[in-house]
Design a protein around this motif. Sequence first.
Motif, PDB file in Angstrom:
ATOM      1  N   THR A 109      41.484  36.401  37.876  1.00 26.88           N
ATOM      2  CA  THR A 109      40.590  35.958  36.985  1.00 26.88           C
ATOM      3  C   THR A 109      41.032  35.384  35.769  1.00 26.88           C
ATOM      4  O   THR A 109      42.420  35.711  35.416  1.00 26.88           O
ATOM      5  N   THR A 110      40.531  34.414  34.960  1.00 25.39           N
ATOM      6  CA  THR A 110      41.073  33.679  33.963  1.00 25.39           C
ATOM      7  C   THR A 110      40.416  33.903  32.767  1.00 25.39           C
ATOM      8  O   THR A 110      40.834  33.475  31.718  1.00 25.39           O
ATOM      9  N   SER A 111      39.416  34.745  32.507  1.00 28.08           N
ATOM     10  CA  SER A 111      38.757  34.882  31.225  1.00 28.08           C
ATOM     11  C   SER A 111      39.624  35.771  30.164  1.00 28.08           C
ATOM     12  O   SER A 111      39.550  35.396  29.249  1.00 28.08           O
ATOM     13  N   LYS A 112      40.650  36.621  30.808  1.00 27.20           N
ATOM     14  CA  LYS A 112      41.577  37.125  30.221  1.00 27.20           C
ATOM     15  C   LYS A 112      42.988  36.884  30.560  1.00 27.20           C
ATOM     16  O   LYS A 112      43.164  36.890  31.874  1.00 27.20           O
ATOM     17  N   PRO A 113      44.075  37.011  29.556  1.00 37.40           N
ATOM     18  CA  PRO A 113      45.310  36.746  30.177  1.00 37.40           C
ATOM     19  C   PRO A 113      45.911  38.127  30.935  1.00 37.40           C
ATOM     20  O   PRO A 113      45.339  39.024  30.484  1.00 37.40           O
ATOM     21  N   GLY A 114      46.624  37.963  31.953  1.00 35.16           N
ATOM     22  CA  GLY A 114      47.101  38.831  32.714  1.00 35.16           C
ATOM     23  C   GLY A 114      46.073  39.591  33.674  1.00 35.16           C
ATOM     24  O   GLY A 114      44.715  38.962  33.638  1.00 35.16           O
ATOM     25  N   PRO A 115      46.432  40.411  34.534  1.00 33.08           N
ATOM     26  CA  PRO A 115      45.584  41.005  35.547  1.00 33.08           C
ATOM     27  C   PRO A 115      44.591  41.974  35.011  1.00 33.08           C
ATOM     28  O   PRO A 115      44.495  43.034  35.426  1.00 33.08           O
ATOM     29  N   GLU A 116      43.660  41.407  34.109  1.00 29.77           N
ATOM     30  CA  GLU A 116      42.745  42.414  33.512  1.00 29.77           C
ATOM     31  C   GLU A 116      41.295  41.399  33.671  1.00 29.77           C
ATOM     32  O   GLU A 116      41.295  40.435  33.852  1.00 29.77           O
ATOM     33  N   PHE A 117      40.248  42.313  33.696  1.00 30.09           N
ATOM     34  CA  PHE A 117      39.089  41.962  33.674  1.00 30.09           C
ATOM     35  C   PHE A 117      38.535  41.950  32.101  1.00 30.09           C
ATOM     36  O   PHE A 117      39.017  42.557  31.346  1.00 30.09           O
ATOM     37  N   SER A 118      37.582  40.863  31.909  1.00 24.38           N
ATOM     38  CA  SER A 118      36.927  40.650  30.702  1.00 24.38           C
ATOM     39  C   SER A 118      35.998  41.745  30.762  1.00 24.38           C
ATOM     40  O   SER A 118      35.762  42.410  31.746  1.00 24.38           O
ATOM     41  N   THR A 119      35.130  41.941  29.480  1.00 25.99           N
ATOM     42  CA  THR A 119      34.223  43.167  29.532  1.00 25.99           C
ATOM     43  C   THR A 119      32.905  42.872  30.421  1.00 25.99           C
ATOM     44  O   THR A 119      32.759  43.955  31.003  1.00 25.99           O
ATOM     45  N   ALA A 120      32.634  41.747  30.546  1.00 20.17           N
ATOM     46  CA  ALA A 120      31.489  41.265  31.526  1.00 20.17           C
ATOM     47  C   ALA A 120      31.858  41.490  32.759  1.00 20.17           C
ATOM     48  O   ALA A 120      31.215  42.282  33.849  1.00 20.17           O
ATOM     49  N   GLN A 121      33.065  41.229  33.273  1.00 22.75           N
ATOM     50  CA  GLN A 121      33.583  41.401  34.756  1.00 22.75           C
ATOM     51  C   GLN A 121      33.890  42.748  35.006  1.00 22.75           C
ATOM     52  O   GLN A 121      33.477  43.317  36.050  1.00 22.75           O
ATOM     53  N   LEU A 122      34.352  43.553  33.834  1.00 24.58           N
ATOM     54  CA  LEU A 122      34.701  45.310  34.226  1.00 24.58           C
ATOM     55  C   LEU A 122      33.246  45.701  34.427  1.00 24.58           C
ATOM     56  O   LEU A 122      33.009  46.573  35.218  1.00 24.58           O
ATOM     57  N   THR A 123      32.325  45.320  33.453  1.00 31.67           N
ATOM     58  CA  THR A 123      30.847  45.993  33.833  1.00 31.67           C
ATOM     59  C   THR A 123      30.152  45.676  35.210  1.00 31.67           C
ATOM     60  O   THR A 123      29.705  46.665  35.722  1.00 31.67           O
TER      61      THR A 123
END
Length: 366
Positions: free
Chosen positions: A156-170
Amino acid sequence: MIVRLRSLLTRWTTVVPVISIVLLVLTWGRDLPGAVVALVTLVLACAVLAAVHHAEVVAHRVGEPFGSLVLAVAVTIIEVALIVTLMADGGDKGATLARDTVFAAVMITCNGILGLSLLVASLRHGLAVFNAEGTGAALATVATLATLSLVLPTFTTSKPGPEFSTAQLTFAALSSLVLYGMFVATQTVRHRDYFLPVTRQGAVIDADDHADIPSSRTAMTSLGLLGLALVGVVGLAKGVSPTIESGVEAAGMPHSVVGVIIALLVLLPETIAALRSARRDRVQTSLNLALGSAMASIGLTIPAVAVASIWLSGPLVLGLGATHMVLLALTVVVSSLTVVPGRATPLQGGVHLVLFAAYLELAINP
C-alpha cells in the motif's frame, strides 16, 4: 489402581493452574535469578500439560468441533492480551510485535502442528484421513486473512513503509472479524459435519467413544481451570522472556527469535492436544486445532491492535518482508495440495515440517 491414578491426575491438574497464577503474581515485572527461572520453567511446563487435560475434558463434553474451538479461542484471547500489553510498553520493538507474533503463529500451526499431526497419524495408522471440505474452508480463510493483514501493507502507498493507513487498518480489522465470525458459524452451526473426524470410508464420526462423557459440573470446573492454566502459561512465558532474550543475544541471533520461542511456548497446549488426537486417528480434530488457532490469531489480533493503536504511540508495522512472503505463499500452495485429497501420507507431513524448519532457520539466520 486405575481409579487411583485417575484421581491423582485430577488433583494434580487442579492444583497446578492455581500454583501457576500464584507464581505469576509473585514474579510479574521482576528480574528473576536463575533458580527462580528454573522453577518458573518447570511450573510453565506443568501448566501446559494441565491446560491440555482440561481442554480435552471440555472438548469431550461439548463434542467436536466445539472442543477444539474452545482451546484455540482461549489461547488466542490471552495471547492477544499479552501482545497489547507488550505494545503498551512502547519502543521500536513494539512496532513489529503484532506482525511477528501473528506470522510465527501461522507458521507454527500451519506447518509445525499440521505437519506433526499428519506425520504421527500416517505413521501410526498407515494414512491420515480427514474431511477435505471443512479443512479446505479453514485453509482458505487463513490464507485470505493472512494476505489481507500481513501481505497487503507491504504494497500500500497511503503511508510510507509496510503500514496501513487508519482507513485501511479499520477495513482489515472489520474484515478479519467478519471472516472469523462467518467461519465459526459455518464450523459450529450450518456445516458442523464438515469439521468432524471421519473413518477410512469417509463416514462422519459424531461421537467419541474413548471415555465416558464428563458431567456439566466437571466440564465447567475444567473450563475455569483451563482459563487459569492458559493465563499462567502466557504470563510465565512472558516472565522468562528476559532470560530467553539474554540467551538469544549471547548467541548472536536476531531479536525476532525471542518472539518465535515465546510463540512456541504459548502454542504448546494446542500442539500436545493435536498430537494426542492424531495418535487416536482423529486427524480432523488436529487440523481443526491447527488451522483454527492460525485463524483466531489473525482474526482476533488484528482488530485488537487496531483498537489499541488509537491510544498507543508509535508506528504499527504489519507488512511482511520478501522472505516471509515467499514462505507464506509456499505454505498456502503446499497446504492446498495437502488438503485436496482428504488423506495424507508421511510425505505430506514431512514437507510441512521442512517448511517449518526453513522458517526457524531463516529466523535464526535471516
